[in-house]
Design a protein around this motif. Structure first.
Motif, mmCIF file in Angstrom:
data_model
loop_
_atom_site.group_PDB
_atom_site.id
_atom_site.type_symbol
_atom_site.label_atom_id
_atom_site.label_comp_id
_atom_site.label_asym_id
_atom_site.label_seq_id
_atom_site.Cartn_x
_atom_site.Cartn_y
_atom_site.Cartn_z
ATOM 1 N N GLY A 103 77.960 2.378 17.297
ATOM 2 C CA GLY A 103 79.020 3.135 17.974
ATOM 3 C C GLY A 103 78.851 4.633 17.884
ATOM 4 O O GLY A 103 79.835 5.371 17.843
ATOM 5 N N VAL A 104 77.603 5.091 17.850
ATOM 6 C CA VAL A 104 77.315 6.516 17.663
ATOM 7 C C VAL A 104 77.988 7.368 18.729
ATOM 8 O O VAL A 104 78.596 8.408 18.437
ATOM 9 N N MET A 105 77.913 6.936 19.992
ATOM 10 C CA MET A 105 78.451 7.751 21.079
ATOM 11 C C MET A 105 79.971 7.855 21.031
ATOM 12 O O MET A 105 80.549 8.829 21.505
ATOM 13 N N GLY A 106 80.631 6.857 20.458
ATOM 14 C CA GLY A 106 82.081 6.940 20.322
ATOM 15 C C GLY A 106 82.477 8.094 19.417
ATOM 16 O O GLY A 106 83.400 8.863 19.734
ATOM 17 N N PHE A 128 72.139 6.329 24.835
ATOM 18 C CA PHE A 128 71.971 7.396 23.856
ATOM 19 C C PHE A 128 72.079 6.894 22.418
ATOM 20 O O PHE A 128 71.509 7.511 21.509
ATOM 21 N N THR A 129 72.801 5.804 22.199
ATOM 22 C CA THR A 129 72.778 5.206 20.860
ATOM 23 C C THR A 129 71.372 4.715 20.534
ATOM 24 O O THR A 129 70.878 4.890 19.412
ATOM 25 N N PHE A 130 70.701 4.132 21.524
ATOM 26 C CA PHE A 130 69.311 3.695 21.337
ATOM 27 C C PHE A 130 68.416 4.879 20.978
ATOM 28 O O PHE A 130 67.563 4.786 20.092
ATOM 29 N N ILE A 131 68.619 6.021 21.641
ATOM 30 C CA ILE A 131 67.773 7.189 21.383
ATOM 31 C C ILE A 131 67.982 7.701 19.957
ATOM 32 O O ILE A 131 67.026 8.047 19.254
ATOM 33 N N ILE A 132 69.252 7.757 19.509
ATOM 34 C CA ILE A 132 69.519 8.229 18.145
ATOM 35 C C ILE A 132 68.908 7.287 17.120
ATOM 36 O O ILE A 132 68.305 7.722 16.132
ATOM 37 N N TRP A 133 69.025 5.987 17.361
ATOM 38 C CA TRP A 133 68.398 5.038 16.436
ATOM 39 C C TRP A 133 66.883 5.165 16.448
ATOM 40 O O TRP A 133 66.224 4.996 15.414
ATOM 41 N N LEU A 134 66.329 5.468 17.608
ATOM 42 C CA LEU A 134 64.886 5.678 17.710
ATOM 43 C C LEU A 134 64.452 6.865 16.843
ATOM 44 O O LEU A 134 63.393 6.830 16.197
ATOM 45 N N MET A 135 65.280 7.910 16.812
ATOM 46 C CA MET A 135 64.984 9.068 15.963
ATOM 47 C C MET A 135 64.906 8.670 14.496
ATOM 48 O O MET A 135 64.006 9.108 13.763
ATOM 49 N N VAL A 136 65.858 7.838 14.064
ATOM 50 C CA VAL A 136 65.886 7.421 12.659
ATOM 51 C C VAL A 136 64.704 6.521 12.334
ATOM 52 O O VAL A 136 64.049 6.686 11.296
ATOM 53 N N ILE A 137 64.399 5.587 13.219
ATOM 54 C CA ILE A 137 63.316 4.619 12.960
ATOM 55 C C ILE A 137 61.955 5.308 12.951
ATOM 56 O O ILE A 137 61.142 5.104 12.042
ATOM 57 N N ILE A 138 61.694 6.133 13.962
ATOM 58 C CA ILE A 138 60.380 6.791 14.046
ATOM 59 C C ILE A 138 60.268 7.891 13.006
ATOM 60 O O ILE A 138 59.206 8.088 12.404
#
Length: 460
Positions: free
Chosen positions: A64-67, A367-377
């Motif tokens: 729920g990052v975007m919320g 955009f939640t996917f993009i933020i998680w991608l930042m953390v994973i990579i």
């Protein structure tokens, strides 16, 4: 020993490469574009740290990052926008009464739920409280929002804010996002990780739907523009004597090379206009970078504290931590609130940078996917990795579109202008960056499953 040394070198190498990429954008496109990318990268890094605290420290999958980002943006509006006095005079009391009835209803429900043991009586009272609460709210809320939204809807149509400097909203956004996270956490944190992700994503959609459709609160999809700024305006700089003198001194050799006085003045005017935009972006970068450093410093203190070690122990083995007497739910709630508060700060900063609040731009899935991608990579569990991930992934996201268009133009170079295949390729170029994001994720999971800057495991 060699493996440890190579891990130590990962961070400086990664950030050096990132600096080179940003410098290339500055030299090949413009420094104004490069600084714009840097500012967005800093905000993305703050969001990534918030998610990393929840996942990397506590093992909580928050979708729920975007919320929380939208809550931060809304807080910036409610703090900085001038109040709409006409709306308050005509219908403000109705909104206040509705809010009081809502709070009293929730309080009564909690009291009944906790203190009435007889199930039949308790259920009856709960139904009565909900029914009378809804009737009371409806009597005041509906007519009030109709009045508010009818007052100059082209420019206002909402209650406005407090008229305070927008930089105060960054701190208030943390409080608002933290309070909402407390409510959400109380409901969802006992769920298993996959159900938690679904629940937080659903709640995020609800928050964004409210922000989009409650025009009296946020103008909805009509957007709020012209918000205050914590940095100077370009036009003010262009009319300031000190700034004109500064630009003239910096570009003295260029100006001296001009043959005529008119050419020199024209060049100076162009330099002042370009420099004012760069100066404003530098001011934003300084503010944002200060916040990033403070959050990073505090996060590192938390990571290396007994509290941080306890959270990671819970993340790695909940059963063992519970057997040692640790309150798993309480610790999860704490880290969920802290991470969400940081995301709220980033949301307020993003609205500050844009100078406007656009609820339609909050797209939870993308955009939640993009933020998680930042953390994973970047490296889950490592705050420095989250910062790098924020810079790298957002840089790729911004630059992938023009590169994709150039790549498609090269592929379609030998085709006729109106060729259907050429038109299809060029029309699909903007979506190629989604493929690039997915490819980066696959490559990272294959070759760097712990991220570019992995979590440091300290053995004592």
């Amino acid at each position: 020993m060699c493996i440890r040394d190579s891990d130590e070198l990962r961070a400086p190498i990664a950030f050096t490469i990132m600096g080179i990429l940003l410098a290339i954008v500055g030299f090949t496109q413009s420094w104004s574009v490069s600084l714009s990318v840097i500012n967005l990268c800093i905000i993305s890094s703050i969001m990534a740290i918030g998610v990393n605290l929840q996942w990397g420290y506590g093992g909580l999958f928050n979708a729920g990052v975007m919320g929380f980002t939208a809550l931060g943006g809304l807080t910036a509006v409610l703090v900085s926008h001038d109040p709409i006095y006409e709306a308050w005079d005509k219908a403000g009391i109705g909104i206040v009464i509705s809010a009081i009835i809502f709070v009293l209803s929730i309080t009564a429900l909690l009291f009944v739920f906790r203190n009435i043991e007889n199930k039949q009586i308790r259920n009856t009272l709960i139904i009565l409280i909900i029914v009378f609460g809804l009737i009371g709210i409806n009597n005041f809320y509906g007519p009030s929002i109709d009045i508010i939204e009818s007052i100059n809807p082209a420019k206002t149509g909402f209650l406005g804010g407090l008229g305070l400097p927008i930089i105060f909203s960054w701190l208030i956004a943390a409080v608002v996002a933290g309070l909402v996270a407390w409510v959400i956490g109380k409901i969802t944190l006992r769920l298993r990780s996959d159900y938690l992700a679904i629940a937080t994503l659903g709640i995020s959609e609800i928050v964004i739907a409210v922000v989009k459709h409650e025009d009296w609160l946020s103008r909805g999809v009509k957007n709020v523009s012209g918000l205050d700024r914590p940095v100077p305006y370009e036009i003010e700089l262009q009319q300031s004597e000190w700034f004109l003198n500064l630009v003239e001194r910096i570009n003295f050799s260029k100006l001296e090379a001009m043959q005529s006085l008119s050419s020199r003045q024209d060049l100076l005017n162009d330099l002042v206009i370009d420099s004012s935009g760069i100066f404003v972006k530098l001011c934003y970068a300084g503010l944002f970078f200060s916040v990033l450093l403070l959050i990073f410093y505090l996060s590192q203190l938390a990571l290396n504290s007994p509290w941080g070690r306890m959270l990671r122990a819970i993340r790695d083995n909940e059963e063992a931590a519970s057997a040692m007497g640790k309150n798993i739910f309480a610790q999860h709630l704490q880290i969920f609130i802290i991470g969400s508060a940081i995301i709220g700060i980033a949301g307020a900063m993003l609205t500050t940078l844009d100078g406007q609040f656009t609820p339609g731009s909050y797209r939870p899935l993308r955009f939640t996917f993009i933020i998680w991608l930042m953390v994973i990579i970047g490296g889950s569990g490592n705050n420095l990795g989250s910062i790098f991930g924020g810079f790298f992934i957002w840089f790729i996201w911004i630059e992938a579109e023009p590169l994709s268009i150039g790549f498609m133009n090269m592929l379609a170079g030998g085709l006729e202008y109106d060729n259907p295949l050429r038109m299809h390729l060029l029309g699909s170029a903007a979506h190629l960056r989604l493929f690039i994001m997915g490819l980066l994720l696959l490559l990272a999971l294959r070759f760097m499953p712990r991220g570019v800057i992995p979590e440091k495991i300290q053995k004592k």
